[in-house]
Design a protein around this motif. Structure first.
Motif, mmCIF file in Angstrom:
data_model
loop_
_atom_site.group_PDB
_atom_site.id
_atom_site.type_symbol
_atom_site.label_atom_id
_atom_site.label_comp_id
_atom_site.label_asym_id
_atom_site.label_seq_id
_atom_site.Cartn_x
_atom_site.Cartn_y
_atom_site.Cartn_z
ATOM 1 N N SER A 85 35.543 93.913 84.466
ATOM 2 C CA SER A 85 36.994 94.073 84.389
ATOM 3 C C SER A 85 37.586 93.008 83.484
ATOM 4 C CB SER A 85 37.606 93.986 85.786
ATOM 5 O OG SER A 85 37.364 92.711 86.349
ATOM 6 N N ASP A 86 38.855 93.227 83.082
ATOM 7 C CA ASP A 86 39.518 92.286 82.181
ATOM 8 C C ASP A 86 39.735 90.932 82.831
ATOM 9 O OD1 ASP A 86 39.508 94.334 80.421
ATOM 10 O OD2 ASP A 86 41.676 94.698 80.406
ATOM 11 N N SER A 87 39.801 90.892 84.167
ATOM 12 C CA SER A 87 40.067 89.631 84.856
ATOM 13 C C SER A 87 38.797 88.810 85.108
ATOM 14 C CB SER A 87 40.770 89.906 86.185
ATOM 15 O OG SER A 87 39.952 90.702 87.020
ATOM 16 N N THR A 88 37.654 89.334 84.720
ATOM 17 C CA THR A 88 36.390 88.630 84.979
ATOM 18 C C THR A 88 36.303 87.364 84.129
ATOM 19 O OG1 THR A 88 35.305 90.735 85.454
ATOM 20 C CG2 THR A 88 33.893 88.843 84.981
ATOM 21 N N VAL A 89 35.963 86.256 84.771
ATOM 22 C CA VAL A 89 35.791 84.985 84.058
ATOM 23 C C VAL A 89 34.382 84.950 83.468
ATOM 24 C CG1 VAL A 89 35.839 82.477 84.274
ATOM 25 C CG2 VAL A 89 37.423 83.876 85.617
ATOM 26 N N LEU A 90 34.277 84.492 82.205
ATOM 27 C CA LEU A 90 32.984 84.505 81.518
ATOM 28 C C LEU A 90 31.951 83.647 82.246
ATOM 29 C CD1 LEU A 90 34.210 84.220 77.806
ATOM 30 C CD2 LEU A 90 33.650 86.275 79.098
ATOM 31 N N ARG A 91 32.397 82.576 82.886
ATOM 32 C CA ARG A 91 31.458 81.698 83.591
ATOM 33 C C ARG A 91 30.704 82.441 84.692
ATOM 34 N NH1 ARG A 91 34.846 78.396 85.120
ATOM 35 N NH2 ARG A 91 34.651 76.761 83.549
ATOM 36 N N SER A 92 31.411 83.399 85.345
ATOM 37 C CA SER A 92 30.787 84.129 86.454
ATOM 38 C C SER A 92 29.713 85.100 85.980
ATOM 39 C CB SER A 92 31.863 84.898 87.237
ATOM 40 O OG SER A 92 32.447 85.909 86.423
ATOM 41 N N LEU A 93 29.657 85.393 84.666
ATOM 42 C CA LEU A 93 28.651 86.316 84.144
ATOM 43 C C LEU A 93 27.355 85.615 83.760
ATOM 44 C CD1 LEU A 93 30.948 88.533 81.872
ATOM 45 C CD2 LEU A 93 30.209 88.985 84.205
ATOM 46 N N HIS A 94 27.357 84.246 83.755
ATOM 47 C CA HIS A 94 26.145 83.466 83.427
ATOM 48 C C HIS A 94 25.569 83.901 82.069
ATOM 49 C CE1 HIS A 94 26.407 82.039 87.519
ATOM 50 N NE2 HIS A 94 26.363 83.285 87.971
ATOM 51 N N LEU A 95 26.417 83.854 81.046
ATOM 52 C CA LEU A 95 26.038 84.326 79.715
ATOM 53 C C LEU A 95 25.267 83.252 78.950
ATOM 54 C CD1 LEU A 95 29.424 86.000 78.734
ATOM 55 C CD2 LEU A 95 27.376 87.144 79.549
ATOM 56 N N PRO A 96 24.383 83.659 78.037
ATOM 57 C CA PRO A 96 23.776 82.681 77.130
ATOM 58 C C PRO A 96 24.793 82.211 76.101
ATOM 59 C CG PRO A 96 23.085 84.894 76.566
ATOM 60 C CD PRO A 96 23.870 85.021 77.839
ATOM 61 N N LYS A 97 24.389 81.267 75.276
ATOM 62 C CA LYS A 97 25.338 80.732 74.300
ATOM 63 C C LYS A 97 25.726 81.774 73.265
ATOM 64 C CE LYS A 97 26.038 77.043 70.929
ATOM 65 N NZ LYS A 97 27.380 76.825 71.450
ATOM 66 N N ASN A 98 24.770 82.547 72.762
ATOM 67 C CA ASN A 98 25.044 83.563 71.751
ATOM 68 C C ASN A 98 24.999 84.940 72.392
ATOM 69 O OD1 ASN A 98 25.157 81.644 69.590
ATOM 70 N ND2 ASN A 98 22.914 81.536 69.640
ATOM 71 N N ASN A 99 26.034 85.744 72.138
ATOM 72 C CA ASN A 99 26.162 87.059 72.757
ATOM 73 C C ASN A 99 26.569 88.088 71.714
ATOM 74 O OD1 ASN A 99 26.157 86.340 75.887
ATOM 75 N ND2 ASN A 99 27.399 84.813 74.812
ATOM 76 N N SER A 100 26.093 89.304 71.895
ATOM 77 C CA SER A 100 26.407 90.412 70.992
ATOM 78 C C SER A 100 27.073 91.517 71.797
ATOM 79 C CB SER A 100 25.135 90.924 70.314
ATOM 80 O OG SER A 100 25.432 92.001 69.449
ATOM 81 N N LEU A 101 28.278 91.921 71.389
ATOM 82 C CA LEU A 101 29.033 92.973 72.058
ATOM 83 C C LEU A 101 29.438 94.030 71.044
ATOM 84 C CD1 LEU A 101 31.429 90.728 74.210
ATOM 85 C CD2 LEU A 101 29.240 91.700 74.910
ATOM 86 N N TYR A 102 29.941 95.137 71.528
ATOM 87 C CA TYR A 102 30.473 96.169 70.641
ATOM 88 C C TYR A 102 31.641 96.859 71.323
ATOM 89 C CZ TYR A 102 27.548 99.242 73.537
ATOM 90 O OH TYR A 102 26.976 99.900 74.580
ATOM 91 N N VAL A 103 32.535 97.393 70.471
ATOM 92 C CA VAL A 103 33.773 98.009 70.948
ATOM 93 C C VAL A 103 33.663 99.521 70.784
ATOM 94 C CG1 VAL A 103 36.259 98.230 70.569
ATOM 95 C CG2 VAL A 103 35.172 95.988 70.452
ATOM 96 N N LEU A 104 34.047 100.250 71.831
ATOM 97 C CA LEU A 104 34.144 101.707 71.786
ATOM 98 C C LEU A 104 35.610 102.111 71.910
ATOM 99 C CD1 LEU A 104 31.191 102.843 74.095
ATOM 100 C CD2 LEU A 104 31.210 102.585 71.617
ATOM 101 N N THR A 105 36.006 103.097 71.094
ATOM 102 C CA THR A 105 37.374 103.639 71.162
ATOM 103 C C THR A 105 37.270 105.155 71.194
ATOM 104 O OG1 THR A 105 37.479 103.524 68.746
ATOM 105 C CG2 THR A 105 38.430 101.687 69.980
ATOM 106 N N PRO A 106 36.933 105.740 72.352
ATOM 107 C CA PRO A 106 36.767 107.203 72.414
ATOM 108 C C PRO A 106 38.055 107.972 72.176
ATOM 109 C CG PRO A 106 36.644 106.204 74.596
ATOM 110 C CD PRO A 106 36.644 105.082 73.621
ATOM 111 N N ASP A 107 39.217 107.321 72.416
ATOM 112 C CA ASP A 107 40.492 108.014 72.222
ATOM 113 C C ASP A 107 40.973 107.968 70.779
ATOM 114 O OD1 ASP A 107 40.506 108.514 74.898
ATOM 115 O OD2 ASP A 107 41.702 106.741 75.405
ATOM 116 N N ILE A 108 40.285 107.213 69.916
ATOM 117 C CA ILE A 108 40.675 107.113 68.503
ATOM 118 C C ILE A 108 39.617 107.824 67.676
ATOM 119 C CG2 ILE A 108 41.165 105.543 66.596
ATOM 120 C CD1 ILE A 108 42.010 103.458 68.611
#
Length: 673
Positions: free
Chosen positions: A175-198
């Motif tokens: 969710s948008d309110s999730t704090v990144l610290r709680s996800l225990h992420l590594p230093k480098n991260n790769s994400l991608y954006v989806l826009t099904p309505d566009i």
């Protein structure tokens, strides 16, 4: 001495947890090795792994030359302090060669030498976010939220937050309110954006193909050369190379830093790349991995390893002797013992076992999160009853988790093993899980007493033989007809895969025994069912015989009653007949000279009754005569032959002459309908 040992173990456990959180090293054995190389100096170990990255932990040592060589130039904040306040006060370590340090001397010397403070800068995370043909690089603090990333992307990409789906998280959708610290992420991260309505434009066809690749599954056939074993693993295209390497680390116990790979394409130069864009073959790609020669034993150590050796050489003796001069580990890291002490998992000398287990469950959830096995709330005896003594199909194995806060393995075992989704699900489906805390001696003695009572002295002696560092323990107990058997004792120094394999192995033994118990129970129930059916048939037969006998008795009684009534009626009729016969006037003689009527009466049986009556006699006398012969007036009617007349309908007070029954007449009797 026991208290000091327990405090030391707890401090080392916290140092280990902090070290793993800062460096992202998941392998417990590797983390402990690096800390031991630095005599459990957290700052030195961190800087040895990731030196001068994100301003980790800054400290000033007695030798400026050593400080420059190990940590680089001073930070901007230190330079500003020096410019504002003049020269930095000299440290007491300059005379360390001639006199031992005082109790206030610290391995770190900030501006206030009376307090040993370690300043920790916020951890920064790097994100590479791909959207169609664009890529955005972001750097945020781990205290930021997912919503803040989307707001930045809205500015960079021009995509409204409401139409944006941010994918590629290791833990799934967040969710948008999730704090990144709680996800225990590594230093480098790769994400991608989806826009099904566009709707994508013609220029985004290439990106559409990339998006399709992100949704595809890649089969990686990975050969572990040292173990001569192949792993066939499926990964989505959105999984990064770094995540694949971490998964292999869990399977092979080779840390990511020590993995040497063959088979990655030349384009896969960045571990933060997703499999979809790395250039590997679809749908199957072959790789091989082995352990790189250890940096500790290497003749040409890497830069990281060189830093580790430097810190160990320069500061090993200082940290080893710190406790002798009254310097506590927690004080060296700027925190008092009161702030880092954990509340006990279970209160000491609790009267009620259920209350103790409720406290244990609440504390476990507070430390490690809500995702954990469902601990049975109740006594060990009640848990055994629940697991062993129901129907064979409903029985389960009993998993007894024994926790010890003094063991350095407890924190890792609980957070990484007991809270793993696969372990939690498997335990919930197949086990009754009961827990106890043996940190306190009173609670441990209480547990041993319970185990002796329920499992025998052998199990109790087995638990006694385990040392504190071998805890936590997971005992797998199976119930048998005559006694309970401990199938397995799992120690804390294990992995998720090994733990799952041992649980499954115990489950196989239990399933075989359970099938035998089910067979025996079914046969016993079949025998009992046949016996119940036979007993029921016998009961129904007895009931039928009883009802038949009662019906026969009722029928006989009814016959007796009817016979009695018949006799009474006959006696009554006979009495009436006799009384009528006695009441009849005498039969007149033919020579009496009076008018005499001679009547001949035919009975239903064909017999004839003949009698003479005076012509002046009433018809009632005729009726009484007929009744005296057994044909009462109420049941029979008296008829003439021709013309046919019913004499019984005439007035009984009229005479025979009036009834025209003179001088003679033939009559016949007929039963009334």
């Amino acid at each position: 001495m026991a208290s000091e040992s327990g405090d030391s173990n707890m401090d080392r456990e916290m140092i280990l947890a902090d070290f793993q959180a800062c460096t992202g090293i998941d392998n417990i054995a590797e983390a402990i090795t690096l800390l031991e190389l630095n005599n459990w100096d957290l700052v030195a170990a961190i800087n040895g792994v990731i030196p001068q990255e994100n301003g980790i932990l800054q400290s000033n040592f007695s030798s400026e030359a050593n400080q420059a060589s190990m940590y680089g130039p001073p930070s901007q904040s230190e330079a500003a302090d020096a410019a504002a306040g003049g020269a930095v006060p000299p440290t007491s370590s300059s005379s360390s060669s001639s006199s031992p340090p005082s109790s206030s001397t610290s391995a770190f010397c900030p501006s206030n030498s009376s307090r040993h403070i370690v300043e920790r800068q916020p951890r920064m995370l790097n994100f590479r976010v791909e959207y169609r043909q664009r890529a955005v690089e972001l750097v945020l603090e781990e205290g930021s939220t997912v919503g803040e990333i989307k707001q930045i992307l809205e500015t960079e990409l021009g995509v409204p937050v409401s139409k944006m789906q941010l994918k590629g998280w290791k833990s799934g959708d967040v969710s948008d309110s999730t704090v990144l610290r709680s996800l225990h992420l590594p230093k480098n991260n790769s994400l991608y954006v989806l826009t099904p309505d566009i709707a994508p434009t013609a220029s985004t066809s290439k990106n559409s193909a990339l998006q399709e690749s992100l949704n595809q599954n890649f089969l990686l056939v990975i050969s572990h050369r040292e173990a001569q074993r192949d792993y066939s693993l499926n990964f989505p295209g959105s999984r990064t190379i770094q995540e694949v390497k971490r998964n292999i680390s869990d399977l092979t116990n080779i840390p990511v830093r020590h993995q040497q790979w063959e088979g990655w394409p030349a384009s896969a130069s960045d571990d933060s790349m997703t499999l979809a864009v790395s250039g590997i073959n679809y749908p199957c790609h072959h790789l091989s991995v082995c352990r790189r020669s250890s940096p500790v034993n290497s003749q040409e150590p890497t830069e990281e390893c060189a830093d580790v050796h430097m810190v160990s050489d320069s500061e090993g003796d200082d940290f080893e002797d710190a406790s002798e001069f009254g310097v506590d580990d927690s004080e060296m890291f700027g925190m008092g013992s009161s702030t880092c002490r954990k509340s006990p998992m279970m209160p000491e000398n609790s009267e009620n076992e259920a209350d103790a287990l409720l406290h244990f469950t609440a504390e476990f959830s507070s430390r490690y999160g809500e995702t954990h096995p469902m601990f049975y709330i109740g006594s060990l005896e009640a848990a055994s009853q629940e697991a062993f003594y129901g129907k064979a199909r409903d029985r389960k194995l009993l998993a007894i988790y024994l926790h010890n806060d003094d063991s350095v393995l407890s924190n890792v075992f609980c957070s990484q093993m007991m809270c793993a989704d696969s372990i939690v699900s498997y335990l919930s489906q197949n086990f009754i899980t009961w827990a106890w805390d043996v940190t306190k001696e009173a609670n441990k003695a209480r547990l041993l007493t319970m185990c002796t009572r329920h499992f025998g002295s052998v199990v109790t002696q087995t638990i006694r033989t385990y040392k504190t560092d071998q805890f936590p323990l997971l005992l797998i107990v199976m119930g048998k007809r005559t006694s309970n058997e401990v199938l397995n004792v799992i120690q804390g120094n294990t992995t998720v895969d090994e733990l799952m394999m041992r649980l499954m192995g115990a489950m196989e033994i239990f399933t075989a025994q359970q099938q035998e118990d089910i067979k025996d129970e079914d046969e016993r129930e079949a025998r009992e069912t046949v016996k119940r059916e036979q007993d029921e048939a016998y009961r129904l037969s007895l009931e039928a015989d009883r009802k038949k006998r009662e019906a026969q008795e009722r029928e006989e009684a009814e016959l007796v009653r009817l016979e009695q009534m018949r006799k009474e009626q006959e006696e009554e009729k006979e009495a009436i007949r006799l009384s009528l016969e006695q009441a009849l006037p005498p039969e007149p003689d033919e020579d009496s000279g009076e008018q005499i009527s001679k009547l001949r009466i035919r009975t239903p049986s064909g017999e004839f009754l003949e009698r003479r009556f005076l012509g002046s006699c009433k018809l009632q006398v005729l009726f009484d005569f007929v009744a005296s012969k057994g044909y009462p007036f109420e049941e029979f009617k008296l008829l003439t032959t021709f013309p046919r007349r019913n004499i019984t309908q005439l007035d009984p007070g009229s005479t025979l002459l009036e009834a025209k029954l003179f001088p003679q007449e033939t009559l016949f009797l007929e039963a009334k309908e």
